[in-house]
Motif scaffolding. Structure first.
Motif, PDB file in Angstrom:
ATOM      1  N   ALA A 171     -22.720 -28.989  45.354  1.00 52.33           N
ATOM      2  CA  ALA A 171     -22.434 -30.348  45.838  1.00 52.33           C
ATOM      3  C   ALA A 171     -21.657 -30.303  47.155  1.00 52.33           C
ATOM      4  CB  ALA A 171     -21.653 -31.132  44.782  1.00 52.33           C
ATOM      5  N   TRP A 172     -20.668 -29.394  47.230  1.00 56.62           N
ATOM      6  CA  TRP A 172     -19.935 -29.250  48.485  1.00 56.62           C
ATOM      7  C   TRP A 172     -20.866 -28.840  49.612  1.00 56.62           C
ATOM      8  CZ3 TRP A 172     -15.406 -31.427  48.428  1.00 56.62           C
ATOM      9  CH2 TRP A 172     -14.626 -31.417  47.281  1.00 56.62           C
ATOM     10  N   HIS A 173     -21.784 -27.936  49.319  1.00 52.24           N
ATOM     11  CA  HIS A 173     -22.758 -27.504  50.331  1.00 52.24           C
ATOM     12  C   HIS A 173     -23.587 -28.680  50.839  1.00 52.24           C
ATOM     13  CE1 HIS A 173     -26.261 -25.691  52.196  1.00 52.24           C
ATOM     14  NE2 HIS A 173     -27.021 -26.234  51.268  1.00 52.24           N
ATOM     15  N   LEU A 174     -24.031 -29.554  49.931  1.00 57.50           N
ATOM     16  CA  LEU A 174     -24.827 -30.704  50.332  1.00 57.50           C
ATOM     17  C   LEU A 174     -24.029 -31.654  51.225  1.00 57.50           C
ATOM     18  CD1 LEU A 174     -26.657 -31.469  46.959  1.00 57.50           C
ATOM     19  CD2 LEU A 174     -27.622 -30.379  48.989  1.00 57.50           C
ATOM     20  N   HIS A 175     -22.750 -31.852  50.904  1.00 56.56           N
ATOM     21  CA  HIS A 175     -21.909 -32.721  51.729  1.00 56.56           C
ATOM     22  C   HIS A 175     -21.747 -32.129  53.131  1.00 56.56           C
ATOM     23  CE1 HIS A 175     -21.153 -35.016  48.215  1.00 56.56           C
ATOM     24  NE2 HIS A 175     -20.266 -34.198  47.667  1.00 56.56           N
ATOM     25  N   VAL A 176     -21.433 -30.840  53.184  1.00 54.07           N
ATOM     26  CA  VAL A 176     -21.205 -30.189  54.481  1.00 54.07           C
ATOM     27  C   VAL A 176     -22.484 -30.191  55.311  1.00 54.07           C
ATOM     28  CG1 VAL A 176     -20.655 -27.993  55.600  1.00 54.07           C
ATOM     29  CG2 VAL A 176     -19.298 -28.768  53.648  1.00 54.07           C
ATOM     30  N   ALA A 177     -23.608 -29.865  54.682  1.00 59.98           N
ATOM     31  CA  ALA A 177     -24.887 -29.854  55.400  1.00 59.98           C
ATOM     32  C   ALA A 177     -25.246 -31.240  55.917  1.00 59.98           C
ATOM     33  CB  ALA A 177     -25.988 -29.331  54.489  1.00 59.98           C
ATOM     34  N   SER A 178     -24.914 -32.271  55.144  1.00 59.18           N
ATOM     35  CA  SER A 178     -25.186 -33.644  55.569  1.00 59.18           C
ATOM     36  C   SER A 178     -24.407 -33.991  56.835  1.00 59.18           C
ATOM     37  CB  SER A 178     -24.821 -34.621  54.447  1.00 59.18           C
ATOM     38  OG  SER A 178     -25.617 -34.411  53.301  1.00 59.18           O
ATOM     39  N   VAL A 179     -23.140 -33.586  56.873  1.00 62.58           N
ATOM     40  CA  VAL A 179     -22.306 -33.861  58.040  1.00 62.58           C
ATOM     41  C   VAL A 179     -22.786 -33.040  59.231  1.00 62.58           C
ATOM     42  CG1 VAL A 179     -19.980 -33.672  59.000  1.00 62.58           C
ATOM     43  CG2 VAL A 179     -20.307 -34.518  56.667  1.00 62.58           C
ATOM     44  N   LYS A 180     -23.078 -31.764  59.023  1.00 65.15           N
ATOM     45  CA  LYS A 180     -23.529 -30.902  60.119  1.00 65.15           C
ATOM     46  C   LYS A 180     -24.821 -31.421  60.740  1.00 65.15           C
ATOM     47  CE  LYS A 180     -23.416 -26.435  59.541  1.00 65.15           C
ATOM     48  NZ  LYS A 180     -23.578 -25.097  58.880  1.00 65.15           N
ATOM     49  N   ALA A 181     -25.707 -31.969  59.896  1.00 67.76           N
ATOM     50  CA  ALA A 181     -26.978 -32.484  60.408  1.00 67.76           C
ATOM     51  C   ALA A 181     -26.757 -33.647  61.365  1.00 67.76           C
ATOM     52  CB  ALA A 181     -27.873 -32.920  59.251  1.00 67.76           C
ATOM     53  N   LEU A 182     -25.704 -34.446  61.114  1.00 72.02           N
ATOM     54  CA  LEU A 182     -25.434 -35.596  61.975  1.00 72.02           C
ATOM     55  C   LEU A 182     -24.809 -35.195  63.310  1.00 72.02           C
ATOM     56  CD1 LEU A 182     -24.129 -38.208  59.383  1.00 72.02           C
ATOM     57  CD2 LEU A 182     -26.365 -38.105  60.476  1.00 72.02           C
ATOM     58  N   LEU A 183     -24.338 -33.967  63.398  1.00 73.51           N
ATOM     59  CA  LEU A 183     -23.784 -33.479  64.663  1.00 73.51           C
ATOM     60  C   LEU A 183     -24.874 -33.046  65.629  1.00 73.51           C
ATOM     61  CD1 LEU A 183     -20.787 -31.366  63.295  1.00 73.51           C
ATOM     62  CD2 LEU A 183     -20.773 -33.734  64.126  1.00 73.51           C
ATOM     63  N   LYS A 184     -26.102 -32.970  65.118  1.00 72.79           N
ATOM     64  CA  LYS A 184     -27.241 -32.609  65.955  1.00 72.79           C
ATOM     65  C   LYS A 184     -27.991 -33.871  66.364  1.00 72.79           C
ATOM     66  CE  LYS A 184     -27.840 -28.347  63.293  1.00 72.79           C
ATOM     67  NZ  LYS A 184     -28.749 -27.562  62.417  1.00 72.79           N
TER      68      LYS A 184
END
Length: 337
Positions: A171-184
């Motif tokens: 779940a933490w991975h999904l949250h972090v990946a979601s945020v990182k995707a928005l930085l692109k």
């Protein structure tokens, strides 16, 4: 290393099956079902947070964390159906509701997850194209093991034993990946997604740390997100893990690519609800926009058709599916032992 699968393309096989499914009306929308399901999930979500507020500063909040983890996963299942347009025909409506359910409801980036999941559906269990079998920490094939370095190589030696403990971080991975995707750059709803994600995290962490002292708050987060990740992983792992991993050498038509890499899980109503009806994975992969309650009705049609054309159709029990997945992971890492 297994020999590549080489079968001549036979697109007409899927066309004939699709005709049978259409004739049975199984692609028709189920608005009443999704209205009831959506209302029940929304009530459970609101009730879970109301219970959190009522319990207050107590160690019983760890039980509330477990309850909310189950509710969050059920919200995730609903987001999954919205992403496949099983609920609404309109992409715009699906996106609006999906953003609210995914980003605001559970902190899951709608755009990033949809893109990732659609790639998975296009090439399930393909080591070059399916992001769900990319060698991040777990490795899924002997070739990936041979090319692994660092942490993935260390984990691969005993990855069958690491699998479930690692799910506590999913779940933490999904949250972090979601945020990182928005930085692109390039996201269709980048600003909206960012606002909704930040709102979710502000409300989530704000509520937890406002009601609970620091130590209990941290334990609440660990339990809630840990069980959320385990539940998600245990719901998706039976579907493809331990099934054939495809490479560029494997030539399969659409029907065989979907059926041979997927596994169904037997069970009744409890299994259907617990797994978000993703236990009908073969039918879901063949017809991803089929409403979830129709998958059970499609199963006998698909199974009989696969028998008629000589395509292997795998259905097993839940715990057996985990066993197959874990044995596959153990065998893949054998070279490092």
């Amino acid at each position: 290393m297994a020999e590549p699968v080489r079968l001549a393309p036979r697109g007409s096989d899927f066309a004939r099956l699709a005709h049978k499914i259409n004739e049975a009306g199984l692609l028709d929308r189920r608005p009443v079902y999704y209205a009831v399901r959506g209302a029940l999930v929304a009530a459970a979500y609101a009730g879970g947070w109301a219970l959190f507020a009522w319990v207050g500063d107590s160690w019983l909040q760890l039980l509330v964390a477990a309850v909310l983890a189950v509710v969050f996963t059920q919200v995730g299942f609903l987001a999954h159906d919205l992403g496949h347009r099983q609920v609404f025909r309109s992409r715009r409506t699906s996106d609006i509701v999906g953003l609210l359910v995914g980003n605001l409801g559970i902190g899951l980036g709608w755009g990033w997850w949809n893109t990732k999941h659609n790639k998975h559906h296009a090439n399930p269990n393909h080591e070059d194209h399916d992001p769900d079998v990319s060698p991040a920490v777990i490795v899924w094939s002997e070739d990936q093991v041979a090319n692994s370095r660092g942490l993935p190589r260390f984990i691969a030696k005993r990855q069958a034993f690491w699998f479930f403990p690692l799910l506590t971080l999913e779940a933490w991975h999904l949250h972090v990946a979601s945020v990182k995707a928005l930085l692109k750059p390039g996201s269709r709803h980048r600003r909206t997604e960012a606002v909704l994600l930040l709102t979710h995290f502000a409300l989530y962490f704000g509520a937890v740390f406002a009601v609970l002292p620091f130590g209990k708050a941290v334990l609440f987060l660990i339990v809630h997100q840990g069980i959320f990740g385990i539940y998600l992983g245990c719901s998706f792992a039976p579907n493809h893990k331990g099934m054939p991993v495809l490479t560029a050498a494997d030539k399969l038509d659409f029907l065989r690519k979907q059926v041979l890499t997927s596994r169904n899980v037997r069970g009744g109503l409890v299994t259907d609800v617990a797994l978000g009806q993703l236990n009908y994975q073969i039918e879901h992969h063949l017809f991803p926009n089929m409403p979830a309650p129709n998958l059970r009705k499609a199963q006998p049609i698909v199974r009989q058709y696969c028998e008629e054309i000589g395509v292997s159709y795998l259905e097993t029990g839940l715990f057996s599916s985990y066993g197959q997945a874990l044995r596959h992971l153990h065998e893949v890492g054998a070279a490092l032992r």
